[in-house]
Design a protein around this motif. Structure first.
Motif, PDB file in Angstrom:
ATOM      1  N   LYS A   1       4.013   3.722   0.418  1.00 36.96           N
ATOM      2  CA  LYS A   1       3.114   4.043   1.541  1.00 36.96           C
ATOM      3  C   LYS A   1       1.644   3.876   1.182  1.00 36.96           C
ATOM      4  O   LYS A   1       0.773   4.261   1.941  1.00 36.96           O
ATOM      5  CB  LYS A   1       3.386   5.467   2.015  1.00 36.96           C
ATOM      6  N   GLU A   2       1.361   3.304   0.014  1.00 37.56           N
ATOM      7  CA  GLU A   2      -0.012   3.078  -0.439  1.00 37.56           C
ATOM      8  C   GLU A   2      -0.346   1.589  -0.335  1.00 37.56           C
ATOM      9  O   GLU A   2       0.536   0.760  -0.197  1.00 37.56           O
ATOM     10  CB  GLU A   2      -0.165   3.480  -1.911  1.00 37.56           C
ATOM     11  N   TYR A   3      -1.643   1.289  -0.476  1.00 35.77           N
ATOM     12  CA  TYR A   3      -2.094  -0.098  -0.480  1.00 35.77           C
ATOM     13  C   TYR A   3      -2.898  -0.357  -1.746  1.00 35.77           C
ATOM     14  O   TYR A   3      -3.644   0.508  -2.213  1.00 35.77           O
ATOM     15  CB  TYR A   3      -2.955  -0.399   0.751  1.00 35.77           C
ATOM     16  N   VAL A   4      -2.731  -1.543  -2.317  1.00 40.49           N
ATOM     17  CA  VAL A   4      -3.454  -1.985  -3.510  1.00 40.49           C
ATOM     18  C   VAL A   4      -3.775  -3.467  -3.343  1.00 40.49           C
ATOM     19  O   VAL A   4      -3.256  -4.119  -2.431  1.00 40.49           O
ATOM     20  CB  VAL A   4      -2.636  -1.764  -4.809  1.00 40.49           C
ATOM     21  N   LEU A   5      -4.598  -3.977  -4.247  1.00 34.62           N
ATOM     22  CA  LEU A   5      -4.889  -5.409  -4.269  1.00 34.62           C
ATOM     23  C   LEU A   5      -4.174  -6.064  -5.440  1.00 34.62           C
ATOM     24  O   LEU A   5      -4.112  -5.488  -6.532  1.00 34.62           O
ATOM     25  CB  LEU A   5      -6.385  -5.655  -4.424  1.00 34.62           C
ATOM     26  N   ALA A   6      -3.676  -7.260  -5.212  1.00 36.33           N
ATOM     27  CA  ALA A   6      -3.144  -8.106  -6.284  1.00 36.33           C
ATOM     28  C   ALA A   6      -4.027  -9.342  -6.312  1.00 36.33           C
ATOM     29  O   ALA A   6      -4.191 -10.017  -5.291  1.00 36.33           O
ATOM     30  CB  ALA A   6      -1.697  -8.479  -6.012  1.00 36.33           C
TER      31      ALA A   6
END
Length: 170
Positions: A58-63
């Motif tokens: 339920k989280e967001y991150v950058l790749a």
């Protein structure tokens, strides 16, 4: 339209040494690489940093990955969970690309031109280790007609992304 003052203020506030590269309108990192190579001699596709917004549970991150590679979701999940284990956090179970609607509401700039800056976006960053070996990175600016050229060492020092190996050949 030039890049936003908010990004410029962020870069200047963090003491980045950067150059704004104007190029024709592009919607993919591959096209940006081809276009940028016409303006900047000797640009390698490994220097074009493709910023992907990822949903992990339920989280967001950058790749952040090189333009000439694709994200391997299984390897990415493993890299994220290795990092979470170090921080004594619970493993994540799912990883997917963020939905365009969520990005339009929550990420400044245009979808597909995301600027890869941790504090600017408030998201953790996972960067493929190949990017750390490059002299420069050509990063998204939030606009389709501009990229930001920054020394790789400075980017990794300021943004402190978690490094891993989570790409595959296209």
């Amino acid at each position: 339209m030039a890049i936003s003052k908010k990004i410029l203020n962020y870069l200047n506030g963090k003491k980045y040494k950067f150059e704004i590269i104007r190029h024709k309108t592009t919607y993919t990192a591959f096209d940006t690489a081809r276009t940028t190579q016409k303006h900047e001699k000797k640009v390698k596709q490994e220097e074009i940093a493709k910023t992907l917004v990822m949903k992990i549970d339920k989280e967001y991150v950058l790749a952040i990955i090189p333009a000439n590679k694709r994200l391997d979701k299984k390897k990415f999940l493993k890299a994220v969970n290795m990092d979470r284990k170090k921080r004594k956090e619970e493993n994540i179970k799912s990883v997917d690309f963020a939905k365009e609607g969520w990005m339009k509401k929550n990420i400044p700039g245009k979808v597909g031109a995301t600027a890869p800056f941790r504090e600017y976006l408030g998201l953790d960053i996972y960067a493929d280790a190949v990017l750390a070996k490059q002299k420069y990175l050509f990063a998204g600016s939030g606009e389709y007609e501009y990229s930001i050229k920054i020394p790789s060492k400075i980017y990794f020092k300021i943004e402190e992304p978690k490094k891993g190996s989570f790409t595959a050949k296209k």
